[in-house]
Design a protein around this motif. Structure first.
Motif, short mmCIF file in Angstrom:
data_model
loop_
_atom_site.label_atom_id
_atom_site.label_comp_id
_atom_site.label_asym_id
_atom_site.label_seq_id
_atom_site.Cartn_x
_atom_site.Cartn_y
_atom_site.Cartn_z
N ASN A 175 3.96 2.10 9.48
CA ASN A 175 3.31 0.96 10.13
C ASN A 175 1.84 1.24 10.41
N ASP A 176 1.54 2.50 10.70
CA ASP A 176 0.16 2.91 10.98
C ASP A 176 -0.03 4.33 10.46
N PRO A 177 -0.11 4.50 9.14
CA PRO A 177 -0.20 5.86 8.58
C PRO A 177 -1.45 6.61 9.01
N LEU A 212 -2.47 12.05 14.42
CA LEU A 212 -1.59 12.73 15.37
C LEU A 212 -1.12 14.08 14.84
N LEU A 213 -0.83 14.15 13.55
CA LEU A 213 -0.28 15.37 12.96
C LEU A 213 -1.35 16.25 12.33
N GLU A 214 -2.62 15.82 12.44
CA GLU A 214 -3.76 16.58 11.92
C GLU A 214 -3.57 16.92 10.44
N LEU A 215 -3.25 15.90 9.66
CA LEU A 215 -2.96 16.10 8.24
C LEU A 215 -4.26 16.21 7.44
N PRO A 216 -4.40 17.26 6.62
CA PRO A 216 -5.62 17.44 5.83
C PRO A 216 -5.60 16.60 4.56
N ARG A 217 -6.67 16.65 3.80
CA ARG A 217 -6.75 15.97 2.51
C ARG A 217 -5.62 16.48 1.60
N TYR A 218 -5.15 15.61 0.75
CA TYR A 218 -4.05 15.89 -0.17
C TYR A 218 -2.70 16.02 0.54
N THR A 219 -2.61 15.43 1.71
CA THR A 219 -1.31 15.25 2.35
C THR A 219 -1.20 13.79 2.80
N LEU A 220 0.03 13.29 2.84
CA LEU A 220 0.23 11.89 3.22
C LEU A 220 1.62 11.73 3.85
N LEU A 240 -1.91 0.69 3.18
CA LEU A 240 -1.41 2.02 2.82
C LEU A 240 -2.10 2.56 1.57
N HIS A 241 -2.37 1.68 0.60
CA HIS A 241 -3.01 2.14 -0.64
C HIS A 241 -4.38 2.74 -0.35
N GLN A 242 -5.16 2.07 0.48
CA GLN A 242 -6.49 2.55 0.82
C GLN A 242 -6.42 3.86 1.61
N ILE A 243 -5.45 3.96 2.52
CA ILE A 243 -5.30 5.18 3.31
C ILE A 243 -4.88 6.35 2.41
N ALA A 244 -3.97 6.06 1.47
CA ALA A 244 -3.55 7.10 0.51
C ALA A 244 -4.74 7.58 -0.31
N GLN A 245 -5.60 6.65 -0.71
CA GLN A 245 -6.79 7.05 -1.46
C GLN A 245 -7.71 7.91 -0.59
N GLY A 272 -6.83 11.38 -0.74
CA GLY A 272 -6.97 12.01 -2.05
C GLY A 272 -5.95 11.59 -3.08
N PHE A 273 -5.06 10.67 -2.73
CA PHE A 273 -4.02 10.22 -3.66
C PHE A 273 -4.45 8.94 -4.37
N LEU A 274 -3.79 8.65 -5.50
CA LEU A 274 -3.93 7.36 -6.20
C LEU A 274 -5.39 7.02 -6.50
N GLN A 275 -6.16 8.01 -6.93
CA GLN A 275 -7.55 7.78 -7.28
C GLN A 275 -7.69 7.19 -8.68
#
Length: 249
Positions: free
Chosen positions: A140-142, A148-156, A237-242, A245-248
């Motif tokens: 709902n709010d990626p 919150l989880l301090e996720l770095p680039r190339y994680t989703l 979600l698509h924009q956040i995934a990009q 680093g995903f779905l470029q």
């Protein structure tokens, strides 16, 4: 012929009410080990699992999901598509391979790896008498989950799994008839065949909700699916995934 494994699978249902008993470390280790034994594409193991035990963090994630069982459970797990460590490995050896992570194929591999691991874990949990429920509503709010989880680039973040000792057994939703799912040699795309397969199923679902809701809810599967796809959900979600680093490409 049946087996204990088939019987366990056939009894699956989502559990959303748990006792206050937390999972002990030995059980958590068993479940993570079971998850890791799932098949993985090209040995990439392109996922991570984040166990959430901090009550304040559970509360924050529950607010994102809008579901109280994300807060009230024995353990909350968040499954993450993860190429961060692969990027570190490749860069340390002088290779620039990020384009591989950024493709649709790269995303698909990580998402499938995570899903396979999660299903292994859920089956293992149920074999130990635990209940489980998948939580897609973390999407709902990626962006909030990433923060919150301090996720770095190339994680989703992909989805959550709540685990615990059941306080209520819940109900088991009837699945589609197998003839609507299983195709032999080629796809059976005749609309008349498909709607025929769904006619009886709609009656089954209607009866399920009628019984579960004591006559206060009357719905069938086709109507539920129309609601599920309209209006379009989680378009960001698509924009956040990009952004991760995903779905470029």
């Amino acid at each position: 012929m049946s087996t204990p494994t088939i019987e366990l699978i056939s009894k699956h249902r989502s559990i959303r009410e748990f006792s206050e008993q937390p999972l002990d470390n030995q059980t958590i280790t068993q479940l993570i080990n079971a998850a890791q034994m799932a098949s993985t594409s090209n040995y990439k193991q392109a996922y991570s699992i984040i166990g959430i035990t901090d009550p304040a963090l559970k509360e924050a994630l529950s607010e994102v999901a809008g579901q109280k069982h994300v807060r009230d459970n024995g353990l909350l797990l968040v499954f993450v598509a993860d190429y961060y460590r692969h990027d570190l490995i490749c860069r340390s050896k002088g290779y620039e391979t990020s384009e591989s992570f950024e493709t649709t194929e790269g995303y698909s591999v990580a998402a499938i790896d995570a899903a396979l691991a999660a299903q292994n874990l859920v089956l293992a949990a149920e074999s130990l008498g635990l209940g489980a429920c998948y939580v897609g509503s973390l999407r709902n709010d990626p962006q909030r989950i990433i923060e919150l989880l301090e996720l770095p680039r190339y994680t989703l973040p992909l989805f959550g799994v709540v685990l615990g000792y059941p306080a209520a057994q819940g109900s088991q939703k009837p699945r589609l008839p197998s003839k609507a799912i299983y195709h032999e040699n080629r796809y059976q795309h005749d609309p008349a065949f498909i709607h025929s397969a769904l006619d009886t199923y709609d009656q089954t679902i209607n009866a399920y909700y009628d019984t579960r809701g004591a006559g206060t809810r009357s719905e069938n599967w086709r109507d539920l699916m129309v609601k599920a796809f309209h209006p379009v959900k989680r378009q960001e979600l698509h924009q956040i995934a990009q952004g991760q680093g995903f779905l470029q490409q």
